[in-house]
Design a protein around this motif. Structure first.
Motif, PDB file in Angstrom:
ATOM      1  N   LYS A 219       7.058  42.654  46.403  1.00  0.00           N
ATOM      2  CA  LYS A 219       7.111  42.553  44.942  1.00  0.00           C
ATOM      3  C   LYS A 219       7.912  43.703  44.338  1.00  0.00           C
ATOM      4  O   LYS A 219       7.460  44.419  43.441  1.00  0.00           O
TER       5      LYS A 219
ATOM      6  N   GLU B 195       3.502  35.844  35.473  1.00  0.00           N
ATOM      7  CA  GLU B 195       3.482  34.995  36.654  1.00  0.00           C
ATOM      8  C   GLU B 195       4.724  34.094  36.692  1.00  0.00           C
ATOM      9  O   GLU B 195       5.098  33.501  35.675  1.00  0.00           O
ATOM     10  N   GLU B 196       5.373  34.055  37.855  1.00  0.00           N
ATOM     11  CA  GLU B 196       6.547  33.213  38.131  1.00  0.00           C
ATOM     12  C   GLU B 196       7.822  33.707  37.447  1.00  0.00           C
ATOM     13  O   GLU B 196       8.838  33.012  37.489  1.00  0.00           O
ATOM     14  N   GLU B 197       7.807  34.875  36.823  1.00  0.00           N
ATOM     15  CA  GLU B 197       9.034  35.440  36.251  1.00  0.00           C
ATOM     16  C   GLU B 197       9.673  36.360  37.305  1.00  0.00           C
ATOM     17  O   GLU B 197       9.509  37.573  37.274  1.00  0.00           O
ATOM     18  N   TYR B 198      10.404  35.731  38.219  1.00  0.00           N
ATOM     19  CA  TYR B 198      10.889  36.445  39.388  1.00  0.00           C
ATOM     20  C   TYR B 198      12.412  36.645  39.398  1.00  0.00           C
ATOM     21  O   TYR B 198      12.952  37.121  40.390  1.00  0.00           O
TER      22      TYR B 198
ATOM     23  N   THR C  94      11.425  33.152  34.180  1.00  0.00           N
ATOM     24  CA  THR C  94      11.330  32.167  35.250  1.00  0.00           C
ATOM     25  C   THR C  94      12.742  31.781  35.678  1.00  0.00           C
ATOM     26  O   THR C  94      13.663  31.721  34.849  1.00  0.00           O
ATOM     27  N   CYS C  95      12.906  31.521  36.954  1.00  0.00           N
ATOM     28  CA  CYS C  95      14.250  31.258  37.472  1.00  0.00           C
ATOM     29  C   CYS C  95      14.825  29.945  36.961  1.00  0.00           C
ATOM     30  O   CYS C  95      16.035  29.723  37.073  1.00  0.00           O
ATOM     31  N   ASN C  96      13.988  29.079  36.410  1.00  0.00           N
ATOM     32  CA  ASN C  96      14.470  27.813  35.859  1.00  0.00           C
ATOM     33  C   ASN C  96      14.926  27.935  34.406  1.00  0.00           C
ATOM     34  O   ASN C  96      15.474  26.975  33.850  1.00  0.00           O
TER      35      ASN C  96
END
Length: 235
Positions: free
Chosen positions: A181, A203-206, A219-221
């Motif tokens: 991480k 969460e999910e903001e990677y 978020t990658c989307n």
């Protein structure tokens, strides 16, 4: 016989037909063929130029290979070929690079970026005007032999601020690695905390982006603009 009358058929050629002007559809077809002919000729010239450059570089590499026949001095021919190659490279530098460097360095090696890319120090940059997801942005850059931008120092950070104008959010080549991480650039180096503050993320903001000279996460989307980066061509 004296009293006979001889008849003969005379084939007199008729007048040549009067040429008629082409109707509009024929004129359009002729114009299209002419335009395609010009395009094909230009494309052929580009291929020929690329072939000449490739051949010249291959000859130079062979000439300098240790132990090869081409690497040995063979008299005037070797000298003439080397001079011709350098003259060709000089013409390329004058035509492609002289506008980006001082007149005193025209004959030295120069850096060249593709059309619409921006040269800065040792990198070429291309900021987009469209929006895509992080993965789509990276695929776009990869298809052009580049990758999402990797910011390594303050000077580069300031330059990115200029070309992005700090108005929009742009994807960068930054993501969170697992299981550590940790924020990591695409080159494998970690985010320099002296250069950027580590972004807060949910969460999910990677995936990492840049806005207002700061790194943000999302978020990658999510769909943002992006900046591609590649090494320049040396001539």
């Amino acid at each position: 016989m004296a009293g006979e009358i001889v008849y003969a058929d005379l084939n007199i050629p008729s007048e040549p037909p009067i040429s008629r002007p082409l109707d509009p559809s024929q004129q359009l077809s002729t114009a299209r063929r002419s335009r395609w002919l010009v395009i094909i000729l230009c494309f052929g010239n580009v291929i020929l130029l690329a072939a000449v450059i490739t051949l010249a570089l291959q000859l130079k590499a062979e000439k300098t290979k240790p132990g090869s026949e081409a690497g040995r001095s063979i008299g005037p021919c070797s000298t003439n070929c080397s001079a011709a190659l350098e003259n060709f490279r000089s013409h390329l530098r004058n035509g492609l690079c002289s506008q980006n460097q001082s007149s005193s360095s025209v004959n030295s090696t120069c850096k060249f970026c593709p059309e619409h890319w921006r040269l800065h120090r040792d990198k070429c940059y291309w900021p987009s005007a469209d929006i895509k997801s992080w993965h789509e942005s990276q695929d776009y850059c990869s298809a052009r032999h580049s990758h999402l931008v990797v910011i390594q120092d303050k000077e580069e950070k300031e330059y990115l601020k200029q070309i992005t104008q700090d108005i929009h959010t742009y994807w960068a080549g930054l993501f969170m690695s697992f299981p550590e991480k940790k924020w990591v650039w695409m080159t494998g180096s970690r985010l320099d905390k002296n250069l950027f503050k580590e972004p807060n993320h949910s969460e999910e903001e990677y995936c990492g982006a840049i806005k207002n000279s700061k790194i943000t996460s999302d978020t990658c989307n999510a769909e943002f603009r992006w900046v591609c980066q590649k090494a320049p061509l040396l001539i």
